[in-house]
Design an enzyme around this catalytic site. Structure first.
Site, PDB file in Angstrom:
ATOM      1  CG  ASP A 135      21.930 -13.929  89.108  1.00 22.71           C
ATOM      2  OD1 ASP A 135      20.769 -14.276  88.833  1.00 22.71           O
ATOM      3  OD2 ASP A 135      22.321 -13.716  90.269  1.00 22.71           O
ATOM      4  CG  MET A 136      18.058 -12.826  83.269  1.00 21.08           C
ATOM      5  SD  MET A 136      16.303 -12.688  83.645  1.00 21.08           S
ATOM      6  CE  MET A 136      15.692 -11.998  82.138  1.00 21.08           C
ATOM      7  CG  ASN A 137      19.436 -11.105  89.923  1.00 23.64           C
ATOM      8  OD1 ASN A 137      18.879 -12.121  90.300  1.00 23.64           O
ATOM      9  ND2 ASN A 137      20.730 -10.894  90.111  1.00 23.64           N
ATOM     10  CG  ASP A 161      26.161  -8.691  92.616  1.00 29.72           C
ATOM     11  OD1 ASP A 161      26.967  -7.985  91.997  1.00 29.72           O
ATOM     12  OD2 ASP A 161      24.947  -8.432  92.727  1.00 29.72           O
ATOM     13  CD1 TRP A 209      13.693 -14.840  94.133  1.00 27.20           C
ATOM     14  CD2 TRP A 209      12.796 -14.680  96.185  1.00 27.20           C
ATOM     15  NE1 TRP A 209      14.714 -14.759  95.036  1.00 27.20           N
ATOM     16  CE2 TRP A 209      14.201 -14.661  96.308  1.00 27.20           C
ATOM     17  CE3 TRP A 209      12.027 -14.602  97.326  1.00 27.20           C
ATOM     18  CZ2 TRP A 209      14.852 -14.550  97.531  1.00 27.20           C
ATOM     19  CZ3 TRP A 209      12.664 -14.499  98.562  1.00 27.20           C
ATOM     20  CH2 TRP A 209      14.063 -14.469  98.652  1.00 27.20           C
ATOM     21  CG  ASP A 231      18.113 -16.140  95.192  1.00 29.08           C
ATOM     22  OD1 ASP A 231      19.110 -16.746  94.765  1.00 29.08           O
ATOM     23  OD2 ASP A 231      17.810 -14.987  94.830  1.00 29.08           O
ATOM     24  NE  ARG A 267      19.407  -7.417  93.348  1.00 31.38           N
ATOM     25  CZ  ARG A 267      20.482  -8.175  93.429  1.00 31.38           C
ATOM     26  NH1 ARG A 267      20.900  -8.862  92.396  1.00 31.38           N
ATOM     27  NH2 ARG A 267      21.155  -8.278  94.542  1.00 31.38           N
TER      28      ARG A 267
HETATM   29  C1  GLA Z   1      20.604 -13.246  92.707  1.00 31.70           C
HETATM   30  C2  GLA Z   1      21.106 -14.666  92.845  1.00 31.70           C
HETATM   31  C3  GLA Z   1      21.886 -14.811  94.127  1.00 31.70           C
HETATM   32  C4  GLA Z   1      23.031 -13.832  94.130  1.00 31.70           C
HETATM   33  C5  GLA Z   1      22.506 -12.428  93.924  1.00 31.70           C
HETATM   34  C6  GLA Z   1      23.632 -11.436  93.758  1.00 31.70           C
HETATM   35  O1  GLA Z   1      19.636 -12.968  93.674  1.00 31.70           O
HETATM   36  O2  GLA Z   1      20.050 -15.557  92.787  1.00 31.70           O
HETATM   37  O3  GLA Z   1      22.357 -16.127  94.262  1.00 31.70           O
HETATM   38  O4  GLA Z   1      23.919 -14.176  93.110  1.00 31.70           O
HETATM   39  O5  GLA Z   1      21.667 -12.327  92.793  1.00 31.70           O
HETATM   40  O6  GLA Z   1      23.175 -10.166  93.559  1.00 31.70           O
END
Ligand code: GLA
Length: 742
Positions: free
Chosen positions: A479-481, A368, A200, A549, A444
């Site tokens: 997104d996919m976190n 978000d 990351w 990011d 997360r």
């Molecule tokens: C991820 C994305 C960011 C942002 C956040 C929001 O980390 O990579 O760009 O959108 O989620 O929670």
């Protein structure tokens, strides 16, 4: 381009102007591989390429021929258990416990163009003359399983697309324990292995090492293609550079678990395997059912890495990405994430948008925090309904306000996830991936929805489509976190649990397909905590992806440089953000932040209201510049000239199709006192055109710029003359080159 079959010798020869791919039916019925590389003349008989020599202690000797052992033969579909001791491309687990199979040639046919892969992303043709496909039909007689091997050769460039479809035509259900998409056996191991790896915030760094005896691999078992390793691999000759030499690039058109490996055997043969990661995959293949592997791509070049990259860029840009946005320049956007995080009101968002509009930004993206009880990342995921406390008129109201400013509106979603603190989870607690009786791992503060289930995908589709039907939304950031853990689905039988990782990705693709079909003009940008799922599979649906990011300009040099090895500039999401930067706390000049971000989709990720008037003037100029040149930047031929992995400078450039305009991006990371004279040899220009160089108005012929180079020396350190503005660290320039009459 042609696909030749020699009936007598059973040799297949796929060829176009750039490459030849040759294979044959072996005396034992298996498909043998003979050659992949630069185009060579066709002949009736290539048996000499089998390289048969007697080797003591070999097994798998074909009856009547002691030279012929599967242990040493190069194969197209090596299976398990019949004397080839290298890693197999397929394993069939049978009722009686056997894993042995023996796929033999049965028949073949040739199709014009390229067939679609049902439910999966893949390269395509628009005109049947663009490619030809050879389909080889192999059968394992004991199980009755049939394997269709697809080989598509494109008319242009050294590109080959491959995949395999298994049909159970036998009378017992089996498990596919391994179903790789591609096997390539090479006759030597004189290669460097180049991969794009990181983590990351530092995705797709270029890592190179020498290929060695034994197995080396990269892969993902996280459910997403991952920040750690991109599904991309290059084998290049040790002396191959950006500008010259042989290389083969491998790319896997898939967004989930993958494996790319090279195995060098005792005689220095190299076997490359690309496909679904076998450690997280089994597929229950019942009688009458079929299984299609994802597509794998191979690109051969003898003209250096940059040429290989250009083949991938062209292919991905024109025959992998699809839809309305494929050939269109991308809107310049502003995203509120780094400007506000979760801390915003509707008016605050509108203020950011207003200032951005004044500067020339075209699209406002709300990130978000707009839905459910999402005031932090502990709650709300899954409830895709606007939070009325933040947005009194809902998304429709905000989108309308943005639209009245004369801007487009975009919205963030994370459809695959849920917080336990959400209405969705409270009504469907069984919808997450979770192993019975075990505590779920956290990531997360959220959990992964079971996208292998159709009703889950249906529900997400309905929630998202409702917003898109009601509000003026032109862009979605998907997104996919978090990666997947406890990959168990409550709606599948025990014998199908090995399918869930793959079924999950099929669910993701299904949702993408349904949304892009109903809303063809919505621009999708993929994201997975930045670049955690930046792969060709996603590119089929979302023509651009948030590359990382990490928005620091210096960090981005490496990330975007590495990404460009495989992916086109039009796909690389890149923004100008605030200083001190939020990831590395570094201060870089505003012009350098823009100069890096131009080589991507371009946008801003800050509150422009906080900039000084002077800075706003600069931002306006940047946006005007990008509007003038974005078509060239995003769709021109891209060249890497100096690598940030090798020194203090990065240089890259783009050239227009008619070669009359070029932009050179030059970046120096740290300032140097009393530096040497520096210049860089450009590429892709017309030797006979005379170009005016924007920095100093000088006129130089293309041959001079490409052979002698563009001079980049300056007086930026030491005793700078009084009338010059001194530069410091993180300096950069964009040189505009325009062909002029002389
Ligand atoms: C991820 C994305 C960011 C942002 C956040 C929001 O980390 O990579 O760009 O959108 O989620 O929670």
């Amino acid at each position: 381009m042609s696909i030749i079959f020699h009936e007598e010798t059973k040799v297949f020869h796929l060829q176009n102007d750039a490459i030849s791919y040759i294979m044959m039916v072996l005396p034992n019925g298996k498909m043998g591989h003979l050659y992949f590389g630069k185009r060579i003349h066709d002949r009736e008989d290539f048996e000499n390429l089998l390289e048969l020599v007697p080797r003591p202690m070999s097994s798998g000797i074909f009856v009547g021929d002691k030279f012929f052992s599967s242990q040493h033969i190069k194969q197209e579909l090596p299976d398990y258990g019949t004397g080839d001791y290298r890693s197999p491309a397929v394993e069939i687990l049978q009722k009686n416990g056997s894993r042995i199979s023996d796929f033999q040639y049965h028949s073949h046919h040739v199709e014009a163009g390229k067939p679609l892969l049902p439910g999966l992303p893949a390269t395509y043709t628009e005109d049947q003359k663009e490619a030809e496909t050879l389909v080889l039909n192999l059968v394992d007689s004991v199980t009755g399983i049939e394997a269709e091997l697809f080989y598509t050769i494109f008319a242009q460039r050294g590109i080959l697309a491959r995949s395999i479809r298994y049909h159970n035509k036998g009378n017992q259900s089996v498990y596919l324990g391994r179903a790789m998409s591609l096997c390539l056996d090479l006759p030597d191991c004189e290669y460097d292995w180049v991969q794009l790896s990181g983590a990351w915030g530092r995705e797709r760094h270029v890592k190179t090492r020498r290929l060695a005896t034994g197995v080396q691999s990269i892969g993902s078992m996280r459910g997403n293609s991952s920040h750690e390793h991109n599904p991309f691999l290059i084998l290049k000759r040790p002396l191959t550079s950006e500008r010259q030499g042989e290389a083969i690039g491998f790319s896997f058109v898939y967004s989930g678990n993958f494996l790319m490996q090279a195995e060098v055997d005792a005689h220095d043969n190299t076997r490359v395997l690309v496909g679904l990661h076998p450690d997280t995959f089994t597929w229950h293949l019942k009688e009458g059912e079929s299984f299609q592997t994802p597509e794998a791509l191979m690109v051969y070049t003898d003209s250096g890495l940059n040429d290989m990259s250009q083949s991938f860029h062209q292919l991905f840009q024109t025959r992998l990405a699809r839809g309305y946005w494929r050939d269109r320049v991308r809107p310049i956007l502003i995203n509120n994430w780094e400007a506000t995080y979760f801390n915003f009101t509707e008016d605050k968002l509108v203020q950011i948008a207003e200032k951005a509009k004044e500067c020339g930004v075209e699209l406002f993206v709300l990130d978000d925090g707009w839905f459910g009880a999402r005031n932090n990342d502990f709650a709300g995921l899954g409830d895709w309904v606007a939070n009325p406390e933040r947005l009194s008129g809902g998304i429709t109201g905000l989108a309308e306000r943005i639209s009245q400013l004369g801007m487009k509106f975009g919205l963030w979603f994370e459809p695959e996830m849920v917080n336990k603190d959400s209405d969705l989870y409270r009504s469907h607690p069984d919808w997450i991936l979770e192993a019975p009786g075990r505590e779920n791992s956290q990531g997360r503060n959220q959990h992964v929805l079971d996208f292998s289930r159709k009703e889950v995908v249906d529900c997400m589709f309905e929630m998202m489509a409702k917003i898109l039907r009601e509000a003026k939304v032109s862009y979605i950031k998907w997104d996919m976190n978090r990666s997947i853990t406890e990959c168990f689905s409550k709606s599948f039988a025990p014998e199908q649990q090995g399918e869930i990782f793959h079924r999950y990705i099929l669910g993701v693709y299904d949702l993408y397909e349904r949304l892009t079909t109903e809303f063809p003009e919505v621009l999708f940008e993929s994201c997975a905590s930045g670049g955690g799922r930046f792969d060709p599979g996603i590119l089929y649906y979302a023509p651009q992806g948030w590359a990382s990011d990490n928005s620091d300009a210096v960090e981005r040099m490496k990330i975007q440089y590495g990404t460009s090895m495989c992916y086109p500039i039009s796909s690389i999401g890149s923004h100008v953000s605030v200083i001190p930067n939020h990831q590395v706390y570094r201060n870089t000049p505003l012009h350098t932040r823009a100069n890096v971000a131009y080589f991507g989709t371009f946008g801003y990720e800050l509150d422009l209201n906080k900039l000084s008037e002077k800075e706003i003037e600069e931002v306006k100029e940047q946006i005007a510049f990008m509007k003038e040149y974005r078509s060239l930047l995003q769709f021109g031929a891209f060249y890497r000239l100096k690598s940030p992995f090798e020194g203090n400078e990065l240089v890259w450039m783009v050239v227009s199709e008619d070669k009359r305009t070029a932009l050179v991006g030059w970046y120096r990371i740290l300032n140097v006192v009393n530096d040497r004279f520096t210049r860089v040899k450009l590429q892709g220009l017309n030797e006979d055109f005379c170009y005016e160089v924007s920095q100093d108005g000088t006129k130089r012929y293309g041959d001079e710029l490409m052979n002698l180079g563009l001079v980049t020396s300056d007086a930026t350190a030491g005793q700078t003359p009084q009338d010059e503005i001194p530069c410091t660290d993180f300096e950069s320039r964009i040189y505009i080159l325009k062909a002029v009459e002389v």
